[in-house]
Enzyme design. Structure first.
Site, PDB file in Angstrom:
ATOM      1  CE  LYS A  57     -36.769  -3.541   9.501  1.00 31.00           C
ATOM      2  NZ  LYS A  57     -36.885  -2.063   9.386  1.00 31.00           N
ATOM      3  NE  ARG A  76     -39.621  -4.356   3.758  1.00 26.30           N
ATOM      4  CZ  ARG A  76     -38.364  -4.256   4.084  1.00 26.30           C
ATOM      5  NH1 ARG A  76     -37.726  -5.269   4.594  1.00 26.30           N
ATOM      6  NH2 ARG A  76     -37.746  -3.145   3.914  1.00 26.30           N
ATOM      7  NE  ARG A 131     -29.624   3.249   6.967  1.00 24.31           N
ATOM      8  CZ  ARG A 131     -30.599   2.375   6.801  1.00 24.31           C
ATOM      9  NH1 ARG A 131     -30.823   1.443   7.717  1.00 24.31           N
ATOM     10  NH2 ARG A 131     -31.387   2.433   5.760  1.00 24.31           N
ATOM     11  NE  ARG A 136     -30.141   0.815   2.910  1.00 23.51           N
ATOM     12  CZ  ARG A 136     -31.031   0.145   3.641  1.00 23.51           C
ATOM     13  NH1 ARG A 136     -30.629  -0.492   4.743  1.00 23.51           N
ATOM     14  NH2 ARG A 136     -32.298   0.102   3.310  1.00 23.51           N
ATOM     15  NE  ARG A 187     -36.216   2.382   2.594  1.00 20.23           N
ATOM     16  CZ  ARG A 187     -35.151   2.804   3.278  1.00 20.23           C
ATOM     17  NH1 ARG A 187     -34.494   3.900   2.887  1.00 20.23           N
ATOM     18  NH2 ARG A 187     -34.724   2.136   4.320  1.00 20.23           N
TER      19      ARG A 187
HETATM   20  P1  AP5 Z   1     -31.075   0.596  11.298  1.00 24.65           P
HETATM   21  O1  AP5 Z   1     -30.771  -0.383  12.380  1.00 24.65           O
HETATM   22  O2  AP5 Z   1     -30.210   0.607  10.094  1.00 24.65           O
HETATM   23  O3  AP5 Z   1     -32.635   0.510  10.889  1.00 24.65           O
HETATM   24  P2  AP5 Z   1     -33.444  -0.613  10.102  1.00 24.65           P
HETATM   25  O4  AP5 Z   1     -34.737  -0.798  10.817  1.00 24.65           O
HETATM   26  O5  AP5 Z   1     -32.590  -1.822   9.890  1.00 24.65           O
HETATM   27  O6  AP5 Z   1     -33.711   0.175   8.754  1.00 24.65           O
HETATM   28  P3  AP5 Z   1     -33.615  -0.237   7.227  1.00 24.65           P
HETATM   29  O7  AP5 Z   1     -33.698   1.043   6.444  1.00 24.65           O
HETATM   30  O8  AP5 Z   1     -32.421  -1.099   6.958  1.00 24.65           O
HETATM   31  O9  AP5 Z   1     -34.898  -1.039   7.039  1.00 24.65           O
HETATM   32  P4  AP5 Z   1     -35.639  -1.264   5.766  1.00 24.65           P
HETATM   33  O10 AP5 Z   1     -36.612  -2.270   6.241  1.00 24.65           O
HETATM   34  O11 AP5 Z   1     -36.216  -0.090   5.091  1.00 24.65           O
HETATM   35  O12 AP5 Z   1     -34.501  -1.742   4.715  1.00 24.65           O
HETATM   36  P5  AP5 Z   1     -34.099  -3.158   4.149  1.00 24.65           P
HETATM   37  O13 AP5 Z   1     -32.628  -3.142   3.987  1.00 24.65           O
HETATM   38  O14 AP5 Z   1     -34.727  -4.267   4.902  1.00 24.65           O
HETATM   39  O15 AP5 Z   1     -31.062   2.051  11.977  1.00 24.65           O
HETATM   40  C1  AP5 Z   1     -31.325   3.218  11.214  1.00 24.65           C
HETATM   41  C2  AP5 Z   1     -30.465   4.381  11.733  1.00 24.65           C
HETATM   42  O16 AP5 Z   1     -30.884   4.712  13.058  1.00 24.65           O
HETATM   43  C3  AP5 Z   1     -28.969   4.068  11.823  1.00 24.65           C
HETATM   44  O17 AP5 Z   1     -28.249   5.239  11.509  1.00 24.65           O
HETATM   45  C4  AP5 Z   1     -28.759   3.692  13.307  1.00 24.65           C
HETATM   46  O18 AP5 Z   1     -27.441   4.005  13.747  1.00 24.65           O
HETATM   47  C5  AP5 Z   1     -29.797   4.548  13.993  1.00 24.65           C
HETATM   48  N1  AP5 Z   1     -30.397   3.916  15.170  1.00 24.65           N
HETATM   49  C6  AP5 Z   1     -30.740   2.615  15.326  1.00 24.65           C
HETATM   50  N2  AP5 Z   1     -31.296   2.416  16.535  1.00 24.65           N
HETATM   51  C7  AP5 Z   1     -31.318   3.635  17.155  1.00 24.65           C
HETATM   52  C8  AP5 Z   1     -31.809   4.086  18.419  1.00 24.65           C
HETATM   53  N3  AP5 Z   1     -32.392   3.235  19.314  1.00 24.65           N
HETATM   54  N4  AP5 Z   1     -31.692   5.398  18.722  1.00 24.65           N
HETATM   55  C9  AP5 Z   1     -31.119   6.254  17.815  1.00 24.65           C
HETATM   56  N5  AP5 Z   1     -30.637   5.891  16.619  1.00 24.65           N
HETATM   57  C10 AP5 Z   1     -30.745   4.586  16.285  1.00 24.65           C
HETATM   58  O19 AP5 Z   1     -34.806  -3.152   2.712  1.00 24.65           O
HETATM   59  C11 AP5 Z   1     -34.353  -2.324   1.659  1.00 24.65           C
HETATM   60  C12 AP5 Z   1     -35.148  -2.632   0.399  1.00 24.65           C
HETATM   61  O20 AP5 Z   1     -34.956  -4.010   0.016  1.00 24.65           O
HETATM   62  C13 AP5 Z   1     -36.665  -2.484   0.524  1.00 24.65           C
HETATM   63  O21 AP5 Z   1     -37.090  -1.144   0.307  1.00 24.65           O
HETATM   64  C14 AP5 Z   1     -37.151  -3.424  -0.584  1.00 24.65           C
HETATM   65  O22 AP5 Z   1     -37.019  -2.853  -1.856  1.00 24.65           O
HETATM   66  C15 AP5 Z   1     -36.179  -4.578  -0.492  1.00 24.65           C
HETATM   67  N6  AP5 Z   1     -36.621  -5.630   0.442  1.00 24.65           N
HETATM   68  C16 AP5 Z   1     -35.988  -6.019   1.589  1.00 24.65           C
HETATM   69  N7  AP5 Z   1     -36.673  -6.990   2.181  1.00 24.65           N
HETATM   70  C17 AP5 Z   1     -37.758  -7.236   1.406  1.00 24.65           C
HETATM   71  C18 AP5 Z   1     -38.860  -8.123   1.525  1.00 24.65           C
HETATM   72  N8  AP5 Z   1     -38.981  -8.974   2.565  1.00 24.65           N
HETATM   73  N9  AP5 Z   1     -39.812  -8.080   0.561  1.00 24.65           N
HETATM   74  C19 AP5 Z   1     -39.711  -7.246  -0.502  1.00 24.65           C
HETATM   75  N10 AP5 Z   1     -38.688  -6.381  -0.668  1.00 24.65           N
HETATM   76  C20 AP5 Z   1     -37.715  -6.376   0.285  1.00 24.65           C
END
Ligand code: AP5
Length: 212
Positions: free
Chosen positions: A19, A91, A125, A158, A169
């Site tokens: 994402k 979410r 990552r 992270r 997660r």
């Molecule tokens: P990346 O693009 O970083 O993946 P992502 O989907 O953004 O993953 P996240 O871990 O950031 O998502 P998340 O939803 O768990 O975390 P968030 O920060 O929102 O890619 C991942 C890896 O793969 C990278 O190394 C990249 O290079 C590689 N990659 C990407 N595309 C690729 C491809 N096509 N092929 C190969 N490799 C690839 O949330 C963190 C925390 O915040 C949550 O756990 C929660 O506690 C809180 N939080 C955030 N939002 C909310 C909400 N709305 N409600 C409640 N709590 C929330």
């Protein structure tokens, strides 16, 4: 805005689906604001604001931060906006219902990835502390001591990218966020994207959905 017909965009999908990677590229190509709930929360944690202090323990455990805190945080940033890329919000069904009261959505891009690949990607990552680029040690052939290939900055892991937290997660996603797939399918807003393909191919599929 690069010819995209749909400019109020939600990115849905499990942790590590890509994402953030896709959102950054789209934001730069389409000139739309990228609102990552995770990035906003990490910045609040970094400056130890009242919100950051409350959010930190949930994030460290891989739990969702309570809906009320998140809804207020995002709603204030999108009210009245003509275009945005929401990454990581909504979410829960409660968040999605609250979003309906604040803004209309053109499309929800559901980036799909299976559990094993989520774990492989997230354990490898790294994020650049200077330019914010999202990198991957395994797929980019970088070693642990590597600097950011984009800017030479420091690559760091992270806090929630430890294997046991990643697994939790993913379970939290399955229980609390996956119901949004049918929520948005019923509203005819959902577009499924195969996130297992190389990043450029995922990007091309995303652009096709935005210009349809
Ligand atoms: P990346 O693009 O970083 O993946 P992502 O989907 O953004 O993953 P996240 O871990 O950031 O998502 P998340 O939803 O768990 O975390 P968030 O920060 O929102 O890619 C991942 C890896 O793969 C990278 O190394 C990249 O290079 C590689 N990659 C990407 N595309 C690729 C491809 N096509 N092929 C190969 N490799 C690839 O949330 C963190 C925390 O915040 C949550 O756990 C929660 O506690 C809180 N939080 C955030 N939002 C909310 C909400 N709305 N409600 C409640 N709590 C929330």
């Amino acid at each position: 805005m690069g010819g995209a017909a749909k400019t109020r965009i939600v990115l849905l999908g499990p942790p590590g689906a890509g994402k953030g990677t896709q959102a950054k590229r789209l934001a730069s190509e389409l000139g739309l604001p990228h609102l990552s709930s995770g990035d906003i929360l990490r910045a609040e944690v970094g400056r130890q604001s009242p919100l950051g202090i409350r959010a930190q323990s949930y994030m460290d455990r891989g739990e969702l931060v309570p809906d009320a805190l998140i809804i207020e945080m995002i709603a204030s940033r999108i009210e009245g906006a003509e275009g945005f890329i929401l990454d990581g919000f909504p979410r829960t069904v409660a968040q999605a219902e609250a979003l309906e009261g604040v803004a209309s959505i053109d499309v929800v891009l559901n980036i799909m990835l299976e559990r094993g690949e989520v774990i492989r990607r997230l354990t490898a990552r790294r994020v650049c502390s200077d330019c914010g680029a999202i990198r991957n040690l395994a797929s980019e052939g970088l070693d642990e001591s590597a600097s950011c290939p984009s800017c030479g900055g420091t690559l760091s892991q992270r806090d929630d990218d430890r294997q046991e937290v990643i697994e939790h997660r993913f379970d939290v996603y399955t229980e609390q966020t996956a119901p949004l797939v049918s929520f948005y399918r019923e509203r005819r807003l959902l577009a499924d994207i195969d996130g297992s393909r190389p990043s450029d191919e995922v990007h091309a599929a995303v652009l096709r959905e935005l210009t349809q």
